[in-house]
Design an enzyme around this catalytic site. Structure first.
Site, PDB file in Angstrom:
ATOM      1  N   MET A  15       1.025  -1.229   0.139  1.00  0.00           N
ATOM      2  CA  MET A  15      -0.177   0.058   0.104  1.00  0.00           C
ATOM      3  C   MET A  15       0.931   1.359   0.049  1.00  0.00           C
ATOM      4  O   MET A  15       0.623   1.980   0.709  1.00  0.00           O
ATOM      5  CB  MET A  15      -0.693   0.024   1.330  1.00  0.00           C
ATOM      6  CG  MET A  15      -1.872  -1.229   1.142  1.00  0.00           C
ATOM      7  SD  MET A  15      -2.741  -1.449   2.927  1.00  0.00           S
ATOM      8  CE  MET A  15      -1.465  -1.942   4.106  1.00  0.00           C
ATOM      9  N   THR A  88       2.237   2.166   5.550  1.00  0.00           N
ATOM     10  CA  THR A  88       1.450   3.209   4.943  1.00  0.00           C
ATOM     11  C   THR A  88       0.809   4.049   5.831  1.00  0.00           C
ATOM     12  O   THR A  88       0.620   3.722   7.120  1.00  0.00           O
ATOM     13  CB  THR A  88      -0.017   2.579   4.388  1.00  0.00           C
ATOM     14  OG1 THR A  88      -0.853   3.559   4.016  1.00  0.00           O
ATOM     15  CG2 THR A  88      -0.575   1.436   5.095  1.00  0.00           C
ATOM     16  N   ASN A  89       0.744   5.503   5.590  1.00  0.00           N
ATOM     17  CA  ASN A  89       0.107   6.598   6.570  1.00  0.00           C
ATOM     18  C   ASN A  89      -1.361   6.364   6.454  1.00  0.00           C
ATOM     19  O   ASN A  89      -1.882   6.478   7.574  1.00  0.00           O
ATOM     20  CB  ASN A  89       0.891   7.850   6.162  1.00  0.00           C
ATOM     21  CG  ASN A  89       2.068   8.099   6.590  1.00  0.00           C
ATOM     22  OD1 ASN A  89       2.394   8.521   7.573  1.00  0.00           O
ATOM     23  ND2 ASN A  89       3.008   7.785   5.929  1.00  0.00           N
ATOM     24  N   THR A  90      -1.679   6.307   5.339  1.00  0.00           N
ATOM     25  CA  THR A  90      -3.245   6.549   5.348  1.00  0.00           C
ATOM     26  C   THR A  90      -4.179   5.566   5.889  1.00  0.00           C
ATOM     27  O   THR A  90      -5.175   5.956   6.836  1.00  0.00           O
ATOM     28  CB  THR A  90      -3.656   6.452   3.615  1.00  0.00           C
ATOM     29  OG1 THR A  90      -3.116   7.519   3.094  1.00  0.00           O
ATOM     30  CG2 THR A  90      -5.276   6.816   3.605  1.00  0.00           C
ATOM     31  N   CYS A 201       3.130  10.529   3.547  1.00  0.00           N
ATOM     32  CA  CYS A 201       2.795   9.310   2.645  1.00  0.00           C
ATOM     33  C   CYS A 201       4.141   8.537   2.266  1.00  0.00           C
ATOM     34  O   CYS A 201       5.278   9.350   2.209  1.00  0.00           O
ATOM     35  CB  CYS A 201       2.245   9.617   1.183  1.00  0.00           C
ATOM     36  SG  CYS A 201       2.084   8.550   0.069  1.00  0.00           S
ATOM     37  N   THR A 202       4.170   7.337   2.449  1.00  0.00           N
ATOM     38  CA  THR A 202       5.380   6.630   2.683  1.00  0.00           C
ATOM     39  C   THR A 202       6.248   6.695   1.283  1.00  0.00           C
ATOM     40  O   THR A 202       7.387   6.298   1.186  1.00  0.00           O
ATOM     41  CB  THR A 202       5.398   5.447   2.958  1.00  0.00           C
ATOM     42  OG1 THR A 202       4.056   4.544   2.238  1.00  0.00           O
ATOM     43  CG2 THR A 202       5.029   5.171   4.430  1.00  0.00           C
ATOM     44  N   GLU A 203       5.485   7.050   0.215  1.00  0.00           N
ATOM     45  CA  GLU A 203       6.172   7.328  -1.153  1.00  0.00           C
ATOM     46  C   GLU A 203       6.838   8.716  -1.633  1.00  0.00           C
ATOM     47  O   GLU A 203       7.431   8.734  -2.314  1.00  0.00           O
ATOM     48  CB  GLU A 203       5.159   6.819  -2.312  1.00  0.00           C
ATOM     49  CG  GLU A 203       4.535   5.620  -2.427  1.00  0.00           C
ATOM     50  CD  GLU A 203       3.753   5.068  -1.457  1.00  0.00           C
ATOM     51  OE1 GLU A 203       3.816   3.899  -0.813  1.00  0.00           O
ATOM     52  OE2 GLU A 203       2.905   5.743  -0.766  1.00  0.00           O
TER      53      GLU A 203
END
Length: 234
Positions: A15, A88-90, A201-203
Site C-alpha cells: 500500500m 502506509t500512513n493513510t 505518505c510513505t512514497e
C-alpha cells in the site's frame, strides 16, 4: 549477539509496493551498517493487492478496507510475527480499530514520527500525504497528543499532492515538474509557520529528499521502519 532471537517483524505491505520495499531494505541495511553482520531480525511480509484498497478509499468503503487489513494482520500473526507495522500512513486512519482486534501488537507510524519531531525540538509541522491523511483528523490529532501542531496545504494544493501520490508515485513514476510543485507547496507551508514537513505518505521521499530543501523533512517510512528495528532488537 550469536544465539539471540530478535522479535520477528510483520510488515503489512502493498500500500503501495514502493514503500514496502523501503521498510524491508531499511531494516536490513541499518542493521548491517551498524553491526557488520547479517543477524538482522526475521521479517514476514504480507503484501495486499492495492487496487481494491484504492477503489474502496475513493468510494468511502472503509469497513471493507478494515476487514481486508484485519485479515492481513491475522495472516502475519499466523506466520509468527511478534508485532506488525502498517507500511502506509493513510491506513492509520483505522489504526485504533485494527490494533484492538489484531492478534499481534501494532507499532504506530504517527507515534514514531512524533518522537522524531520532538527530538528535533519542533512544535509545528506541515503535513503532506493523501487527501485522506491531510483532511481526516487522525494524523493531526495523533501529533497533537505529543504537543505538535499541524498545518496542511490549501484545497487545490492538497488535490495536487494527492494526485501525484496516486497517479505517479504509487506507480514508481518520478516527475521533475511534480517535484518542483511539491517544493513550492513546502515553501508555502514554511511561510505559514511550519518548522518542518511530515512526508505523510510513505512514497513521497522517493520524490522529495533533504537535499532539495532547507526545511527539515520527516521521512515517515524510514522513521517507522527504524522504530520497528528498535522494537525487534531492543
Amino acid at each position: 549477539m550469536s544465539g539471540t532471537r530478535h522479535k520477528r517483524i510483520g510488515i503489512l505491505g502493498g500500500m503501495t509496493p514502493e514503500s514496502t520495499v523501503t521498510y524491508y531494505q531499511h531494516i536490513v541495511h541499518a542493521w548491517q551498517q551498524r553491526h557488520g553482520d547479517h543477524r538482522y531480525p526475521e521479517i514476514v511480509v504480507f503484501s495486499l493487492s492495492f487496487q481494491e484498497i484504492e477503489d474502496w478509499m475513493e468510494a468511502g468503503r472503509w469497513d471493507e478496507i478494515e476487514r481486508t487489513l484485519a485479515e492481513g494482520l491475522r495472516r502475519l500473526g499466523a506466520a509468527g510475527a511478534d508485532f506488525a507495522v502498517l507500511a502506509t500512513n493513510t491506513m492509520h486512519l483505522l489504526f485504533d480499530r485494527l490494533a484492538a482486534a489484531s492478534p499481534v501488537p501494532l507499532l504506530s507510524i504517527v507515534d514514531a514520527t512524533a518522537d522524531a519531531i520532538r527530538g528535533h525540538g519542533l512544535t509545528t509541522v506541515g503535513l503532506l500525504g493523501t487527501r485522506f491523511t491531510m483532511e481526516q483528523p487522525f494524523y493531526a490529532d495523533g501529533l497533537a497528543r505529543h504537543g505538535i501542531a499541524t498545518i496542511v496545504p490549501d484545497g487545490p494544493a492538497r488535490e495536487e499532492v494527492h494526485r501525484v501520490i496516486m497517479r505517479e508515485l504509487s506507480m514508481g513514476t518520478l516527475n521533475d515538474a511534480s517535484r518542483r510543485r511539491y517544493l513550492e507547496i513546502i515553501d508555502g507551508l514554511a511561510d505559514r509557520g511550519a518548522q518542518g514537513i511530515v512526508l505523510g505518505c510513505t512514497e513521497i521521499p522517493l520524490l522529495v529528499r533533504p537535499e532539495h530543501t532547507t526545511v527539515p523533512l520527516f521521512d515517515t517510512a524510514t522513521l517507522h521502519a527504524e522504530a520497528a528495528l528498535a522494537l525487534a532488537t531492543g
